[in-house]
Write an enzyme that holds these catalytic residues in place. Structure first.
Site, PDB file in Angstrom:
ATOM      1  N   HIS A 158      46.830  43.416  43.025  1.00  0.00           N
ATOM      2  CA  HIS A 158      45.667  42.570  43.295  1.00  0.00           C
ATOM      3  C   HIS A 158      44.380  43.298  42.904  1.00  0.00           C
ATOM      4  O   HIS A 158      43.505  42.718  42.243  1.00  0.00           O
ATOM      5  CB  HIS A 158      45.655  42.214  44.785  1.00  0.00           C
ATOM      6  CG  HIS A 158      44.438  41.478  45.255  1.00  0.00           C
ATOM      7  ND1 HIS A 158      44.447  40.132  45.533  1.00  0.00           N
ATOM      8  CD2 HIS A 158      43.169  41.904  45.512  1.00  0.00           C
ATOM      9  CE1 HIS A 158      43.243  39.753  45.925  1.00  0.00           C
ATOM     10  NE2 HIS A 158      42.446  40.817  45.931  1.00  0.00           N
ATOM     11  N   GLU A 159      44.270  44.572  43.288  1.00  0.00           N
ATOM     12  CA  GLU A 159      43.054  45.336  42.960  1.00  0.00           C
ATOM     13  C   GLU A 159      42.949  45.593  41.462  1.00  0.00           C
ATOM     14  O   GLU A 159      41.847  45.595  40.902  1.00  0.00           O
ATOM     15  CB  GLU A 159      43.035  46.652  43.747  1.00  0.00           C
ATOM     16  CG  GLU A 159      42.966  46.479  45.260  1.00  0.00           C
ATOM     17  CD  GLU A 159      41.830  45.579  45.683  1.00  0.00           C
ATOM     18  OE1 GLU A 159      40.745  45.638  45.065  1.00  0.00           O
ATOM     19  OE2 GLU A 159      42.016  44.788  46.626  1.00  0.00           O
ATOM     20  N   HIS A 162      41.181  42.900  39.634  1.00  0.00           N
ATOM     21  CA  HIS A 162      39.723  43.027  39.653  1.00  0.00           C
ATOM     22  C   HIS A 162      39.253  44.036  38.601  1.00  0.00           C
ATOM     23  O   HIS A 162      38.198  43.856  37.978  1.00  0.00           O
ATOM     24  CB  HIS A 162      39.256  43.459  41.038  1.00  0.00           C
ATOM     25  CG  HIS A 162      39.441  42.419  42.097  1.00  0.00           C
ATOM     26  ND1 HIS A 162      39.045  41.115  41.945  1.00  0.00           N
ATOM     27  CD2 HIS A 162      39.988  42.504  43.337  1.00  0.00           C
ATOM     28  CE1 HIS A 162      39.340  40.433  43.054  1.00  0.00           C
ATOM     29  NE2 HIS A 162      39.908  41.251  43.904  1.00  0.00           N
ATOM     30  N   GLU A 237      39.173  36.036  44.526  1.00  0.00           N
ATOM     31  CA  GLU A 237      40.257  36.555  45.357  1.00  0.00           C
ATOM     32  C   GLU A 237      41.528  35.732  45.157  1.00  0.00           C
ATOM     33  O   GLU A 237      42.631  36.283  45.082  1.00  0.00           O
ATOM     34  CB  GLU A 237      39.840  36.548  46.832  1.00  0.00           C
ATOM     35  CG  GLU A 237      38.778  37.572  47.179  1.00  0.00           C
ATOM     36  CD  GLU A 237      39.190  38.987  46.841  1.00  0.00           C
ATOM     37  OE1 GLU A 237      40.352  39.356  47.109  1.00  0.00           O
ATOM     38  OE2 GLU A 237      38.362  39.730  46.284  1.00  0.00           O
TER      39      GLU A 237
END
Length: 628
Positions: A158-159, A162, A237
């Site tokens: 997930h990070e 980004h 997100e």
């Protein structure tokens, strides 16, 4: 959206952010003017206070932006992050480093620096920085203790979404911009904390009243700040959750992490509320107890149900009751579920050819999938332990990276060693030569870029003067002879770009507005060099060049004209090409792919060349060009 569309959307969001910021500033100025009018009934005072308010907000934003020029590291340190040692023996930290290294290799980016928020028991994480070259990933101690390997992998994936999609750059600038609109309230709070600056006379009373007014007005800034963060963050997100699932090809890990946030008493909340407010839009989970309009993340149950549609809210209550008695321990779950290691795949033979198309390659930029993760495990396992040890040693990392650039030709290698010795000393030159002869000369071509990625976190720990000397040495080694291969040249350039950005990320990490027609000479030069390097005869090279030009500049007719000095002519093209707008870069990546794969197939070595060129252009390409 693919990588290039994400980048274009980020630019549009930045413009929207400017508009919202202007609206917030206008609201604060009007509130200050109202207070000033009530207090003075003077139009002259209104002009003064308006200008003073604008100056305070502007200077506050500029100050905070300047303080973040160092990229992700200042943010991690501000949050109380502790660096993860390269040679850590802590099993939780070792597991974290392994997961991050595998995902970085699969993504085609340098391994980010790792930090742990040791005093945070909640499950949370964030990525910060301007680009992959200066990125940091920070996780809480609660995440390390409570998550199993699958769940930790989901959070880190997930990070990385980004990192890859440009969210970090927007997030870190958001910190700086929003600090300005909070300045009025911060000033009022500081004055009240200091007792109205001392004294008991009428002027001191007036100061207290003014400070109270500033504090109240500050809530206007807080309102707008939270609204802006919520608006920017929520959609991103959700996209990051979806990207993490696409990458790991399983929903169990990410959903499990979200369930633990909902089922454990600590949740995702951070103890350091002041700093958590500033970075709330960057966190994996809701770091503050906010909801409704101000929530920076979609509701937790909604995020879980997007991954597991059959999940119901009452199941969270059951998990809370279960974990109230005995909180889960991540490492124990690993052993029970057999997650101590990740199954990988085999690397392709170095002479194997791959069947690819330009649109397929462009679609894979910054879009790693499960195939890439499996291959990353094979790549990490395939790097000899001796090389991994060198990549983790401060004194060995520079000779190791220079060894990747040394030529097999003895005469040329001797000239390169002379250049290293002249700048870094004879010991470094001899060390690089030994590494090349003993460990690097026969290294599989797919292992060279990942090895550089593993070494990068240690490299950027060196003092700036040493890094400047290293960049100068890389340039000298690459240019020691006109016979340097295109891959060696591009690898040297990639190292230089990454080191430069890690030293001054706020200056170099950005996307430009240029269109292909504005840099057609540079595009033609790059495609001519790529075509010439990949073909033995001029006719084949010309056809490859034209295939590439057809993808980027279909209406232009620039003749095939390879430069006399070969790859060295590319020094002048990288800056202009890197300032192309995101969608123009997509066309350029397709053009370079078309030139390299004019017959529809490319070798493993050519695939690594393509990955290196994409890296120089800030378009990270995963290692798996063929999907199973």
């Amino acid at each position: 959206m693919n990588f290039f569309e994400h980048q274009a959307a980020a630019r549009r969001t930045s413009a929207w952010l400017v508009a919202l910021f202007a609206l917030a500033v206008a609201g604060i100025v009007l509130a200050v003017d109202l207070v000033a009018w009530i207090a003075t009934r003077s139009t002259g005072a209104l002009a003064f206070f308006s200008l003073a308010t604008l100056a305070t907000i502007g200077l506050g934003s500029l100050y905070r932006i300047a303080s973040l020029r160092g990229g992700g590291e200042p943010v991690a340190l501000q949050m109380g992050g502790v660096p993860v040692p390269e040679n850590t023996t802590d099993l939780n930290l070792r597991r974290l480093r392994n997961v991050v290294e595998e995902i970085a290799i699969a993504s085609g980016v340098p391994v980010p620096r790792l930090y742990v928020l040791e005093h945070e028991a909640g499950i949370n994480a964030f990525a910060a920085g301007y680009s992959p070259s200066d990125a940091v990933v920070a996780v809480t101690r609660g995440a390390l203790d409570r998550l199993n390997r699958d769940e930790l992998q989901g959070v880190i994936a997930h990070e990385f979404s980004h990192i890859l999609n440009g969210d970090m750059r927007l997030n870190i600038r958001l910190i700086g911009v929003l600090f300005g609109i909070l300045m009025i309230g911060l000033i009022g709070r500081k004055i009240l904390q200091n007792g109205g600056l001392g004294g008991r006379n009428k002027s001191a009373g007036a100061v207290v009243v003014a400070a109270l007014a500033a504090l109240v007005i500050g809530y206007i800034g807080l309102f707008f700040g939270r609204m802006i963060k919520a608006g920017v963050s929520r959609t991103r997100e959700s996209l990051a959750d979806a990207s993490a699932v696409q990458f790991t090809r399983q929903t169990v890990g990410l959903a499990g992490a979200l369930k633990k946030i909902g089922g454990l008493a600590e949740g995702a909340t951070l103890n350091d509320g002041g700093n958590a407010e500033e970075v709330s839009h960057m966190l994996f989970g809701e770091g503050l107890k906010l909801s409704g309009l101000f929530a920076t993340h979609p509701p937790l149950l909604m995020r879980i149900q997007a991954l597991e549609p059959q999940f119901r809210g009452e199941e969270l209550e059951q998990l809370r009751a279960k974990w109230f008695a005995a909180a889960p321990v991540g490492l124990d779950e690993d052993a029970m579920l057999g997650l101590d290691a990740v199954g990988g795949s085999r690397l392709p033979n170095a002479t194997q050819e791959l069947n690819v198309t330009p649109p397929m390659v462009a679609a894979q930029v910054a879009a790693p999938a499960a195939d890439d993760y499996r291959r990353a495990d094979a790549i990490a396992s395939g790097i000899p332990e001796a090389l991994r040890d060198l990549a983790a040693q401060r004194d060995a990392v520079m000779p190791l990276l220079l060894a990747l650039l040394l030529a097999d030709d003895e005469a040329l290698a001797e000239r390169q060693r002379f250049e290293i010795a002249a700048r870094l000393g004879s010991d470094a030159a001899d060390h690089a030569a030994r590494i090349h002869q003993q460990l690097v000369a026969d290294l599989h071509p797919m292992l060279r870029l990942p090895l550089a990625a593993l070494a990068f976190p240690v490299l950027r720990l060196r003092p700036r003067p040493q890094l400047d000397a290293f960049m100068d040495t890389v340039h000298a080694v690459v240019n020691a002879d006109g016979e340097v291969s295109l891959f060696e040249y591009c690898l040297g350039r990639l190292l230089t770009v990454q080191v430069r950005e890690s030293l001054d990320p706020g200056r170099y990490s950005h996307f430009g507005p240029r269109k292909p027609n504005a840099v057609k000479r540079e595009i033609a030069l790059l495609l001519a060099v790529v075509a010439q390097a990949g073909h033995d005869d001029a006719d084949s090279a010309r056809r490859a060049y034209l295939a590439g030009m057809l993808r980027v500049l279909p209406n232009e007719h620039l003749a095939y004209a390879p430069p006399a000095n070969g790859v060295l002519a590319l020094d002048e093209v990288w800056g202009p090409l890197d300032r192309l707008d995101p969608l123009a870069k997509q066309a350029l990546v397709e053009g370079v792919t078309a030139a390299i794969s004019n017959d529809g197939r490319i070798s493993v070595a050519e695939a690594e060349l393509l990955r290196t060129i994409c890296g120089v252009l800030h378009c990270p390409l995963p290692p798996m060009l063929e999907r199973s």
